[in-house]
Design an enzyme around this catalytic site. Structure first.
Site, PDB file in Angstrom:
ATOM      1  N   LEU A   5      -7.655  85.395  36.568  1.00 44.42           N
ATOM      2  CA  LEU A   5      -6.197  85.310  36.466  1.00 44.42           C
ATOM      3  C   LEU A   5      -5.515  85.462  37.827  1.00 44.42           C
ATOM      4  CD1 LEU A   5      -5.672  87.416  33.220  1.00 44.42           C
ATOM      5  CD2 LEU A   5      -5.979  84.937  33.454  1.00 44.42           C
ATOM      6  N   GLY A   7       0.113  82.695  38.570  1.00 50.81           N
ATOM      7  CA  GLY A   7       0.528  81.621  37.668  1.00 50.81           C
ATOM      8  C   GLY A   7       0.347  82.048  36.217  1.00 50.81           C
ATOM      9  N   HIS A   8      -0.851  82.560  35.908  1.00 50.67           N
ATOM     10  CA  HIS A   8      -1.103  83.060  34.550  1.00 50.67           C
ATOM     11  C   HIS A   8      -0.137  84.203  34.208  1.00 50.67           C
ATOM     12  CE1 HIS A   8      -5.338  81.667  35.654  1.00 50.67           C
ATOM     13  NE2 HIS A   8      -5.089  80.968  34.574  1.00 50.67           N
ATOM     14  N   GLN A  31     -14.490  71.456  27.330  1.00 47.77           N
ATOM     15  CA  GLN A  31     -13.533  70.683  28.126  1.00 47.77           C
ATOM     16  C   GLN A  31     -14.076  70.358  29.503  1.00 47.77           C
ATOM     17  OE1 GLN A  31     -10.452  73.869  27.819  1.00 47.77           O
ATOM     18  NE2 GLN A  31     -10.042  73.381  29.944  1.00 47.77           N
ATOM     19  N   GLY A  89       1.412  76.266  31.163  1.00 50.53           N
ATOM     20  CA  GLY A  89       1.955  75.973  32.475  1.00 50.53           C
ATOM     21  C   GLY A  89       2.159  74.478  32.685  1.00 50.53           C
ATOM     22  N   LYS A 147       1.811  73.228  35.441  1.00 43.23           N
ATOM     23  CA  LYS A 147       0.752  72.896  36.398  1.00 43.23           C
ATOM     24  C   LYS A 147      -0.226  71.888  35.781  1.00 43.23           C
ATOM     25  CE  LYS A 147      -2.864  73.784  39.261  1.00 43.23           C
ATOM     26  NZ  LYS A 147      -3.950  73.213  38.479  1.00 43.23           N
ATOM     27  N   SER A 152      -4.279  78.225  41.353  1.00 50.82           N
ATOM     28  CA  SER A 152      -5.315  77.781  40.439  1.00 50.82           C
ATOM     29  C   SER A 152      -6.515  78.695  40.605  1.00 50.82           C
ATOM     30  CB  SER A 152      -5.727  76.338  40.782  1.00 50.82           C
ATOM     31  OG  SER A 152      -6.973  76.034  40.195  1.00 50.82           O
ATOM     32  N   ARG A 155      -9.399  77.828  40.607  1.00 49.23           N
ATOM     33  CA  ARG A 155     -10.383  77.124  41.424  1.00 49.23           C
ATOM     34  C   ARG A 155     -10.113  77.277  42.925  1.00 49.23           C
ATOM     35  NH1 ARG A 155     -10.146  73.374  36.869  1.00 49.23           N
ATOM     36  NH2 ARG A 155     -12.267  73.019  36.094  1.00 49.23           N
TER      37      ARG A 155
HETATM   38  P1  AMP Z   1      -6.317  78.000  32.934  1.00 50.12           P
HETATM   39  O1  AMP Z   1      -6.837  79.402  32.967  1.00 50.12           O
HETATM   40  O2  AMP Z   1      -6.456  77.281  34.228  1.00 50.12           O
HETATM   41  O3  AMP Z   1      -6.821  77.223  31.738  1.00 50.12           O
HETATM   42  O4  AMP Z   1      -4.758  78.121  32.722  1.00 50.12           O
HETATM   43  C1  AMP Z   1      -4.221  78.835  31.634  1.00 50.12           C
HETATM   44  C2  AMP Z   1      -2.743  78.544  31.545  1.00 50.12           C
HETATM   45  O5  AMP Z   1      -2.103  78.948  32.755  1.00 50.12           O
HETATM   46  C3  AMP Z   1      -2.442  77.051  31.375  1.00 50.12           C
HETATM   47  O6  AMP Z   1      -1.350  76.888  30.490  1.00 50.12           O
HETATM   48  C4  AMP Z   1      -2.075  76.636  32.774  1.00 50.12           C
HETATM   49  O7  AMP Z   1      -1.232  75.511  32.822  1.00 50.12           O
HETATM   50  C5  AMP Z   1      -1.369  77.871  33.276  1.00 50.12           C
HETATM   51  N1  AMP Z   1      -1.375  77.894  34.735  1.00 50.12           N
HETATM   52  C6  AMP Z   1      -2.441  77.761  35.560  1.00 50.12           C
HETATM   53  N2  AMP Z   1      -2.053  77.774  36.845  1.00 50.12           N
HETATM   54  C7  AMP Z   1      -0.700  77.904  36.837  1.00 50.12           C
HETATM   55  C8  AMP Z   1       0.308  77.969  37.847  1.00 50.12           C
HETATM   56  N3  AMP Z   1       0.002  77.888  39.152  1.00 50.12           N
HETATM   57  N4  AMP Z   1       1.590  78.094  37.470  1.00 50.12           N
HETATM   58  C9  AMP Z   1       1.917  78.167  36.145  1.00 50.12           C
HETATM   59  N5  AMP Z   1       1.023  78.110  35.154  1.00 50.12           N
HETATM   60  C10 AMP Z   1      -0.267  77.984  35.485  1.00 50.12           C
END
Ligand code: AMP
Length: 287
Positions: free
Chosen positions: A30, A33-34, A58, A144, A146, A182, A184
């Site tokens: 996390l 963003g999260h 996925q 997000g 994103k 991100s 990543r």
């Molecule tokens: P993930 O863990 O990458 O699957 O992301 C989980 C949630 O967090 C998804 O809805 C993403 O779009 C959101 N998310 C990831 N990175 C960001 C960011 N930089 N800003 C806003 N939301 C984000």
């Protein structure tokens, strides 16, 4: 904060906690963003649930599932501080029991851009999101911008399958140099990390060009492509100038605006980002 990883514990928690519940589905590792999604959910709901699950379906066979960053203890610390009520950390066997054979496909929307580069990606996303919504039964779920195409796929699935959860889009959180946060990003070398800022710079140049009156979608796309191509550490996968709802490619940007979506490799890491492009007369809506 309750951390649960079985169906019985989840069911018991759900039965004991009435009121509005905001779910933030994540794959962990996390970052801010999260956490911005968690904060939004806290502001709008009685309780917040976060799921942490690196969803194998996925990822394509040659993708970074094994290399995807994982740090559950750090994640739990962050979520505790944000006032999270529930963390759901299912195993792959719980989500996909042996013989699992039911898949959710959002046709059309899933077939472009990310769907071309990552065949089956959105089938995995839609299936796991529907399962999480059915398991946790949140009143609201936070996604997000994103992951713009993912957001549109999830909105459409929820609408068309009559899932009683409100999907709440949340703006992209960026580093100081504009790079979208991100999980990543930790896999970028120091030089690649610096180079990666080119993606958002390119998106902003497209917005500036639109602001100067350029409405031709391929001209706007070229601005992004040229800017990224000038960075030797970056390699473009695709640049899309598309309708913000259908994600169909545009030839001209009208008053409804556009979304510019980019996927690019920087070093060995594939990054995606996007910016909603608003023509000068319309109020700018940025992610
Ligand atoms: P993930 O863990 O990458 O699957 O992301 C989980 C949630 O967090 C998804 O809805 C993403 O779009 C959101 N998310 C990831 N990175 C960001 C960011 N930089 N800003 C806003 N939301 C984000």
């Amino acid at each position: 904060m309750d951390v649960v990883d079985t169906l019985d514990a989840l069911e018991a928690w759900r039965a004991a906690n009435a009121g509005t519940l905001g779910l933030v589905p994540t794959m962990g590792a996390l970052h801010q963003g999260h956490l911005s999604l968690v904060q939004r959910a806290r502001a709008e709901c009685d309780r917040v649930a976060v799921s942490i699950f690196v969803n194998p379906t996925q990822f394509g066979p040659n993708e970074d599932f094994d290399r995807y960053p994982r740090d559950l203890p750090a994640d739990l610390g962050l979520l505790e501080r944000e006032g999270t009520s529930l963390v759901f950390t299912p195993t792959a066997a719980l989500v996909y029991p042996p013989g699992f054979s039911t898949w959710v496909t959002v046709e059309g929307l899933s077939d472009r851009w990310e769907g071309v580069s990552r065949p089956g990606h959105f089938r995995g996303v839609a299936t796991v999101v529907l399962k999480l919504l059915n398991l946790v039964r949140p009143t609201h779920a936070y996604f997000g911008e994103k992951d713009y195409q993912q957001l549109r796929v999830v909105e459409r699935m929820v609408r068309e399958l009559n899932v009683p959860t409100r999907i709440v889009p949340c703006p992209t959180v960026r580093e100081a140099d504009g790079l979208a946060m991100s999980s990543r990003n930790v896999n970028l070398s120091a030089d690649d990390r610096r180079a990666a800022a080119v993606i958002f710079r390119a998106l902003q140049l497209a917005q500036a060009e639109l602001g100067r009156g350029e409405r031709d979608a391929s001209a706007l796309r070229m601005v992004v492509e040229k800017t990224i191509a000038a960075e030797p550490r970056a390699r473009i996968d695709y640049v899309a100038v598309a309708d913000p709802r259908s994600l169909e490619p545009l030839t001209r940007v009208d008053e409804a605006g556009a979304v510019c979506c980019v996927a690019a490799w920087v070093g060995g890491v594939r990054l995606i980002d996007n910016l909603q492009l608003a023509p000068p007369s319309a109020p700018a809506s940025r992610s």
